[in-house]
Design a protein around this motif. Structure first.
Motif, PDB file in Angstrom:
ATOM      1  N   LEU A  15      -7.411 -15.868   0.057  1.00 42.83           N
ATOM      2  CA  LEU A  15      -5.959 -15.730   0.116  1.00 42.83           C
ATOM      3  C   LEU A  15      -5.481 -14.581  -0.769  1.00 42.83           C
ATOM      4  O   LEU A  15      -4.510 -13.910  -0.456  1.00 42.83           O
ATOM      5  CB  LEU A  15      -5.282 -17.035  -0.307  1.00 42.83           C
ATOM      6  N   GLN A  16      -6.179 -14.327  -1.865  1.00 42.86           N
ATOM      7  CA  GLN A  16      -5.832 -13.237  -2.768  1.00 42.86           C
ATOM      8  C   GLN A  16      -6.915 -12.167  -2.702  1.00 42.86           C
ATOM      9  O   GLN A  16      -8.102 -12.484  -2.743  1.00 42.86           O
ATOM     10  CB  GLN A  16      -5.700 -13.752  -4.203  1.00 42.86           C
ATOM     11  N   VAL A  17      -6.518 -10.902  -2.596  1.00 42.50           N
ATOM     12  CA  VAL A  17      -7.475  -9.809  -2.458  1.00 42.50           C
ATOM     13  C   VAL A  17      -7.222  -8.746  -3.527  1.00 42.50           C
ATOM     14  O   VAL A  17      -6.143  -8.661  -4.111  1.00 42.50           O
ATOM     15  CB  VAL A  17      -7.405  -9.167  -1.049  1.00 42.50           C
ATOM     16  N   ASP A  18      -8.240  -7.903  -3.762  1.00 42.98           N
ATOM     17  CA  ASP A  18      -8.142  -6.827  -4.751  1.00 42.98           C
ATOM     18  C   ASP A  18      -7.449  -5.585  -4.196  1.00 42.98           C
ATOM     19  O   ASP A  18      -6.806  -4.844  -4.928  1.00 42.98           O
ATOM     20  CB  ASP A  18      -9.540  -6.407  -5.223  1.00 42.98           C
ATOM     21  N   LEU A  19      -7.616  -5.334  -2.888  1.00 41.74           N
ATOM     22  CA  LEU A  19      -7.132  -4.083  -2.293  1.00 41.74           C
ATOM     23  C   LEU A  19      -6.602  -4.326  -0.893  1.00 41.74           C
ATOM     24  O   LEU A  19      -7.217  -5.022  -0.093  1.00 41.74           O
ATOM     25  CB  LEU A  19      -8.269  -3.059  -2.229  1.00 41.74           C
ATOM     26  N   ILE A  20      -5.454  -3.723  -0.602  1.00 44.30           N
ATOM     27  CA  ILE A  20      -4.894  -3.702   0.747  1.00 44.30           C
ATOM     28  C   ILE A  20      -4.671  -2.243   1.107  1.00 44.30           C
ATOM     29  O   ILE A  20      -4.086  -1.482   0.333  1.00 44.30           O
ATOM     30  CB  ILE A  20      -3.564  -4.472   0.824  1.00 44.30           C
ATOM     31  N   VAL A  21      -5.151  -1.842   2.291  1.00 40.91           N
ATOM     32  CA  VAL A  21      -4.944  -0.488   2.807  1.00 40.91           C
ATOM     33  C   VAL A  21      -4.046  -0.599   4.022  1.00 40.91           C
ATOM     34  O   VAL A  21      -4.302  -1.399   4.920  1.00 40.91           O
ATOM     35  CB  VAL A  21      -6.284   0.182   3.185  1.00 40.91           C
ATOM     36  N   SER A  22      -2.983   0.191   4.059  1.00 45.35           N
ATOM     37  CA  SER A  22      -2.036   0.132   5.166  1.00 45.35           C
ATOM     38  C   SER A  22      -1.674   1.547   5.615  1.00 45.35           C
ATOM     39  O   SER A  22      -1.452   2.435   4.803  1.00 45.35           O
ATOM     40  CB  SER A  22      -0.770  -0.613   4.725  1.00 45.35           C
ATOM     41  N   ASN A  23      -1.628   1.730   6.921  1.00 47.70           N
ATOM     42  CA  ASN A  23      -1.225   3.001   7.514  1.00 47.70           C
ATOM     43  C   ASN A  23      -0.182   2.696   8.584  1.00 47.70           C
ATOM     44  O   ASN A  23      -0.474   2.703   9.777  1.00 47.70           O
ATOM     45  CB  ASN A  23      -2.437   3.713   8.114  1.00 47.70           C
ATOM     46  N   PRO A  24       1.055   2.387   8.161  1.00 41.35           N
ATOM     47  CA  PRO A  24       2.075   1.962   9.118  1.00 41.35           C
ATOM     48  C   PRO A  24       2.560   3.113   9.993  1.00 41.35           C
ATOM     49  O   PRO A  24       2.407   4.282   9.640  1.00 41.35           O
ATOM     50  CB  PRO A  24       3.204   1.454   8.227  1.00 41.35           C
ATOM     51  N   PRO A  25       3.173   2.764  11.145  1.00 42.34           N
ATOM     52  CA  PRO A  25       3.836   3.801  11.940  1.00 42.34           C
ATOM     53  C   PRO A  25       4.851   4.516  11.058  1.00 42.34           C
ATOM     54  O   PRO A  25       5.455   3.909  10.178  1.00 42.34           O
ATOM     55  CB  PRO A  25       4.536   3.009  13.045  1.00 42.34           C
ATOM     56  N   TRP A  26       5.044   5.799  11.275  1.00 41.58           N
ATOM     57  CA  TRP A  26       5.788   6.578  10.292  1.00 41.58           C
ATOM     58  C   TRP A  26       7.077   7.217  10.789  1.00 41.58           C
ATOM     59  O   TRP A  26       7.713   7.960  10.080  1.00 41.58           O
ATOM     60  CB  TRP A  26       4.891   7.643   9.700  1.00 41.58           C
TER      61      TRP A  26
END
Length: 78
Positions: A15-26
């Protein structure tokens, strides 16, 4: 939150993570002069919904100590 807990459990994800990578529409969808198709959501983000959701997801799932989010975001098209 219960929705995320169930999916995390079903997928065997913490449920808890060290890293989130996101590349949303821009590109904000408000800048489009035509009717959008569902495929347009890969580039256009109506009302910045995906971007806002990314931050909310990070708020819920990043570890409080040392968790980080890498956000790849650009509007080089303009």
């Amino acid at each position: 939150m219960n929705f995320y807990k169930k999916i995390s459990k079903d997928l065997g994800m913490p449920l808890q993570v060290d890293l989130i990578v996101s590349n949303p529409p821009w590109i904000e969808a408000a800048k489009i002069d035509r009717e959008m198709s569902p495929l347009d959501n890969g580039v256009f983000d109506p009302d910045s919904q995906f971007l806002k959701s990314s931050f909310n997801f990070a708020r819920l799932h990043l570890k409080k100590e040392g968790g980080q989010m890498l956000l790849l975001y650009s509007d080089m098209n303009y």
